[in-house]
Scaffold this active site. Structure first.
Site, mmCIF file in Angstrom:
data_model
loop_
_atom_site.group_PDB
_atom_site.id
_atom_site.type_symbol
_atom_site.label_atom_id
_atom_site.label_comp_id
_atom_site.label_asym_id
_atom_site.label_seq_id
_atom_site.Cartn_x
_atom_site.Cartn_y
_atom_site.Cartn_z
ATOM 1 C CB SER A 281 -0.875 0.025 1.254
ATOM 2 O OG SER A 281 -0.104 0.432 2.376
ATOM 3 C CG ASP A 282 1.655 5.869 -0.955
ATOM 4 O OD1 ASP A 282 2.637 5.835 -0.178
ATOM 5 O OD2 ASP A 282 1.526 6.761 -1.805
ATOM 6 C CD1 TRP A 283 2.123 7.386 5.798
ATOM 7 C CD2 TRP A 283 4.224 6.648 5.686
ATOM 8 N NE1 TRP A 283 2.702 7.643 6.993
ATOM 9 C CE2 TRP A 283 4.005 7.204 6.962
ATOM 10 C CE3 TRP A 283 5.487 6.122 5.395
ATOM 11 C CZ2 TRP A 283 4.991 7.253 7.942
ATOM 12 C CZ3 TRP A 283 6.470 6.177 6.367
ATOM 13 C CH2 TRP A 283 6.214 6.733 7.623
ATOM 14 N N GLY A 284 0.000 4.465 4.787
ATOM 15 C CA GLY A 284 -1.286 4.680 5.465
ATOM 16 C C GLY A 284 -2.498 4.634 4.553
#
Ligand code: BGC
Length: 748
Positions: A281-284
Site C-alpha cells: 500500500s502507500d503510506w497509510g
C-alpha cells in the site's frame, strides 16, 4: 487421464506453485517460499504483511523485539550498513524461522549522488543514461542496507499544478514507458541477487496523476480508454521489465480507492498482466479508506484492502491489528493471507535475501564516486532544454570579460537537489555560481543573488543586481522554484515564477545586456513573459548534485543542449489540462478562426467569433509543445519515405527520414515519430508518439533515421476491446510534436 493429472499435480508441487487469481508462480524461489509458508504460524504470516516505519518504534528494544517475534517483514527508513546488519542478524538468527527483513526507502532520483528530478531525466529522452543513473542510485543505496526502493514513480499527469509532476516522466505514455523500463532495469540490475540490486516498485498504481484540479491526494475520474491507453501504459512497461513490486495509491478512482480497487489490482494486474510480485500500500493508504468514506473502521479497511489484493500494508497497522478477527468473521480467507505471504517471500527469495542477508560494510566507500558524479553531470546536461536563443546569445565564450550571475537559484545547494531527496547532501552540490566561478575565475563573475529565495518579495537587492548587470557583458539569471514548492503535498494553483523574480528580470532586461534566463524548477512553469523578455532561456529543472557544472557546460558551449520537453508548457493555469495527444473536437480552431479578446469590437453580434474551440485570451495553442527543444546547431529534416503505402493488421511499415546538421556545432537531436489514426471506433488523438531516437550528428553531416511501425503498435482500447483498426493513418517525423515531415499509410 487421471494418472497424467496426478503426475502434473506432483510435478507442480515439486517446482513450487502458487495459484492466485489466474497467476501461477513456478520457480525455485516460489518453491522455497511455499516450504517456508508451510512452517509459518498465523502471527508470522501477519508479520510478513506489515511494513513499519522506524518512527513507529518507541526505542531500539521495542524494534528488536518486534523483529525477533517476526512482527514485521519489512522496515522503512532504517538505514546504515552496520545498523541494518545488526537488525538483520536478529531477524535471521533470533526469529523462529529466520526470515530476513526487506529494508525499504525512497530513492527517487539518486541516493547521495543526486540526479535531476525524474521529470528532468525524462527530458533527456535518453533511457540508457537514465538506466545508468538508477543503477548508480541502487549501488549507493544498497551500500546502506536498502534492498527495496519506491521507484519508479510513473504517474502520467496533465497537470503542472500537481506538485508530484516533478517525480514522474511527464504526460506521454510512450516516453514514460521507455523511462519506466529503463528505471526498473537500472534499479534491479542484471541479476536480482547481485548485492547492488534493489527491488523496484512501480507507483502509484494507479491514476494518481489525474488528481482533480492538480490538488494532491484528490479524487480521480478516468475513463477506461484513457486508463488503458494512457495511464496504465508505463505500469505495463514496468511489469514487462520485471518490476518486483507495485504500490497502490492514495487516490480514489471512479469512486473506488485504488488501495481497495479489485478492478485495477486483481483484474488488470493479476489476471490480465499475470504480475507475480507483491503489492504494497502507500503510506497509510489502507486506513485512509476510512477518510475516503469507503470503510467504516480499520478492520473494514483491512478487509477491503486484502480482498482487493494489497499484500503488504505500509506504515499503518490495520492488518496486524485485525487479520485474526477478520479470518474468524470469514471476511477474508486463509488462502488470501497465504497468497500475500507467498508473494512477499518469493520476492525475498528472488532477491537472494535468505542466502545473503548481510551488507558489506565497506561498500559505502562507493558513495559519490567521481564516475557517479560525472554521470550526474551528463544527465543534468542532457535534461536541460533550450527554449529560446535569439541572435545566438548562447553559448557564451569563456573569453568573455565579465558576467553577472544573479537570481535566487544561482547558489541554492539544497534547492537544486529537488524534491524527494532524503539522502543527497547540499554540501555536495556544485551550484551554478561555483561552477561558473571555477570556469571563468572569480574576478569575471559579478554575483548578486538579488533575492534571497524564490518566493522573496523584497526588492532591497534590486539596485545591486542592476549595477552588477550594468558592469557585465552578459547576465545569467537563475530563476525558479525552491525544492519545497513541488513534490508530495506541494501543489500550486498558480504556476508562475514565484515572488518578484519576474520583476527583477524585467529590470535586468532594461539594461540592454544579453539576458540569459536559466529556470530551475520542479514543474513546467507558465513562463510566457520571461520567455518574451529574455534573449535565451534554458529550462534546467532541479538538476541534482552536479547541476552547476552541467549548466556551465551548456552556457559556455562545451556541449549543445539536447533536452526536449516531456510535457506541454501551458500559457497559464487556465489552459490545464493541455496535452498534445488531445482529441480533435468537432470544432478545432485554426489561426484564422481564433479571435483574440482584445480584438473583439464592442457589441459584436452573437455569432461573430466563429464558434471554434479556443480561449479568447490564450487562443488554442500552448506556450510550447511537447517534444520541443532547441540546439546551438540547426537540424534540417528531409526525404521522408515509407517502405509501403499499406500494411495488414499483422504487418509493419518502415519510415525513414534524413536529418542534417546544418549549423556550426556538433549536436544531438531527438528525432520523434508521431502517428494519427484518422478515424476510429472512438475518437482518436490528433497525434501520438510512437518512436524516438537520440542521435549525435556531427557538424555538416547527415543521418538517416529509421523507425518500424508494427500494426500492433497502433492498437488501442476502444471501451470494449484492444485492437488495431483498419483505416488511414498520418505519420510525422520531426523535431517536436508540432512540426515534422508528413506521410500517410493505410492499415487494411
Ligand atoms: C508517498 C510514496 C512514498 C511513501 C514512502 C508516501 O507518502 O506517496 O510515494 O513511497 O510515502 O515514503
Amino acid at each position: 487421464m487421471k494418472h497424467s493429472l496426478a503426475i502434473l499435480l506432483v510435478s507442480l508441487f515439486l517446482i513450487g506453485t502458487s495459484c492466485k487469481t489466474g497467476v501461477t508462480v513456478q520457480s525455485e524461489e516460489g518453491s522455497r517460499a511455499e516450504k517456508m509458508l508451510a512452517q509459518m504460524t498465523l502471527d508470522e504470516k501477519i508479520g510478513q504483511m506489515s511494513q513499519l516505519d522506524i518512527g513507529y518504534f518507541r526505542d531500539p528494544e521495542q524494534l528488536k523485539n518486534a523483529v525477533r517475534e517476526g512482527r514485521c517483514g519489512s522496515l522503512l527508513n532504517f538505514i546504515g550498513a552496520e545498523q541494518v546488519n545488526a537488525i538483520q542478524k536478529i531477524a535471521v538468527e533470533e526469529s523462529r524461522l529466520g526470515i530476513p527483513l526487506i529494508i525499504g526507502r525512497d530513492v527517487i532520483h539518486g541516493y547521495r549522488t543526486v540526479f535531476p528530478i525524474p521529470l528532468g531525466m525524462a527530458a533527456s529522452w535518453n533511457p540508457e543514461a537514465v538506466k545508468k543513473a538508477y543503477r548508480i542510485a541502487a549501488t549507493e543505496a544498497s551500500s546502506q542496507g536498502i534492498k527495496w526502493t519506491f521507484a519508479p514513480m510513473i504517474d502520467i499527469t496533465w497537470d503542472p499544478r500537481w506538485g508530484r509532476i516533478a517525480e514522474g516522466c511527464g504526460e506521454d505514455p510512450y516516453l514514460a514507458s521507455a523511462m519506466a523500463a529503463a528505471m526498473v532495469k537500472g534499479i534491479q540490475g542484471d541479476s536480482l541477487t547481485d548485492p547492488t540490486s534493489l527491488a523496484a516498485c512501480a507507483k502509484h498504481y494507479v491514476g494518481y496523476g489525474f488528481t482533480e484540479g492538480g490538488r494532491d491526494y484528490n479524487t480521480t475520474y478516468i475513463t477506461e480508454p484513457v486508463l488503458r491507453n494512457v495511464v496504465l501504459k508505463p505500469f505495463k512497461a514496468a511489469k514487462d521489465a520485471g518490476v518486483l513490486t507495485f504500490m497502490s495509491a492514495f487516490n480514489d478512482l471512479n469512486g473506488v480507492p485504488t488501495s481497495a480497487n479489485e478492478f485495477t489490482l486483481k483484474q488488470i494486474l493479476r489476471n490480465e498482466w499475470k504480475f507475480d510480485g507483491f503489492v504494497v500500500s502507500d503510506w497509510g493508504s489502507v486506513v485512509e479508506l476510512i477518510s475516503h468514506g469507503y470503510a467504516v473502521d480499520e478492520r473494514d479497511a483491512a478487509a477491503k484492502a486484502i480482498n482487493a489484493g494489497v499484500d503488504m500494508e505500509m506504515a499503518s497497522t490495520s492488518y496486524f491489528d485485525n487479520i485474526k478477527i477478520l479470518l474468524e468473521e470469514n471476511k477474508i480467507t486463509q488462502a488470501q493471507i497465504d497468497e500475500a505471504v507467498l508473494n512477499i517471500l518469493t520476492v525475498k527469495y528472488r532477491l537472494g535475501l535468505f542466502d545473503n542477508p548481510y551488507i558489506n560494510t565497506e561498500a559505502e566507500k562507493i558513495l559519490l564516486d567521481p564516475a557517479f558524479l560525472e554521470h550526474s553531470r551528463t544527465v543534468a546536461r542532457e535534461s536541460a532544454v533550450l527554449l529560446k536563443n535569439d541572435s545566438k546569445t548562447l553559448p557564451l565564450k569563456t573569453e568573455i570579460s565579465s558576467v553577472a550571475v544573479i537570481g535566487p537559484l544561482a547558489d541554492a545547494p539544497r534547492d537544486q537537489l529537488g524534491t524527494w531527496c532524503f539522502d543527497g547532501r547540499p554540501e555536495n552540490s556544485v551550484t551554478p555560481l561555483k561552477a561558473i566561478r571555477e570556469l571563468l575565475g572569480e574576478k569575471k563573475v559579478n554575483y548578486v543573488s538579488g533575492l534571497r529565495y524564490s518566493r522573496d518579495k523584497s526588492t532591497a537587492q534590486f539596485n545591486a543586481a542592476i549595477a552588477a548587470a550594468k558592469k557585465s557583458d552578459a547576465i545569467i539569471f537563475f530563476a525558479g522554484e525552491e525544492w519545497i514548492l513541488s513534490g508530495e503535498g506541494q501543489s500550486r494553483a498558480e504556476i508562475d515564477i514565484p515572488g518578484v523574480q519576474s520583476e527583477l528580470l524585467a529590470e535586468l532586461a532594461k539594461t540592454g545586456k544579453p539576458l540569459i534566463t536559466v529556470i530551475m524548477a520542479g514543474r513546467p512553469l507558465a513562463i510566457g513573459e520571461e520567455l518574451g523578455i529574455s534573449d535565451a532561456v534554458l529550462y534546467a529543472w532541479h538538476g541534482g548534485t552536479m547541476a552547476g557544472p552541467a549548466l556551465a557546460d551548456l552556457i559556455f558551449g562545451k556541449e549543445s543542449p539536447s533536452g526536449k520537453l516531456p510535457v506541454t508548457f501551458v500559457k497559464g493555469p487556465g489552459q490545464i489540462p493541455y496535452y498534445y495527444y488531445h482529441n480533435n473536437t468537432g470544432r478545432p480552431a485554426t489561426t484564422q478562426s481564433w479571435t483574440h479578446i482584445d480584438s473583439i469590437s464592442v457589441e459584436n453580434p452573437q455569432s461573430s467569433l466563429g464558434y471554434k474551440s479556443f480561449w479568447l485570451d490564450y487562443g488554442y495553442t500552448p506556450l510550447l509543445p511537447f517534444g520541443f527543444g532547441l540546439s546551438y546547431t540547426t537540424f534540417e529534416y528531409s526525404d521522408l519515405s515509407l517502405s509501403a503505402v499499406s500494411m495488414n493488421k499483422t504487418g509493419s511499415i518502415t519510415v525513414k527520414a534524413t536529418v542534417a546538421n546544418t549549423g556550426e556545432m556538433d549536436g544531438v537531436e531527438v528525432v520523434q515519430l508521431y502517428v494519427r489514426d484518422r478515424v476510429g471506433s472512438i475518437t482518436r488523438p490528433v497525434k501520438e508518439l510512437k518512436g524516438f531516437r537520440r542521435i549525435n550528428i556531427l557538424r555538416g553531416e547527415t543521418a538517416v533515421v529509421e523507425f518500424t511501425i508494427d500494426a500492433a503498435d497502433l492498437a488501442f482500447f476502444n471501451g470494449k476491446e484492444t485492437l488495431t483498426e483498419a483505416g488511414q493513418f498520418d505519420v510525422w517525423v520531426g523535431t517536436n510534436s508540432d512540426e515534422g515531415l508528413h506521410g500517410e499509410f493505410i492499415v487494411e
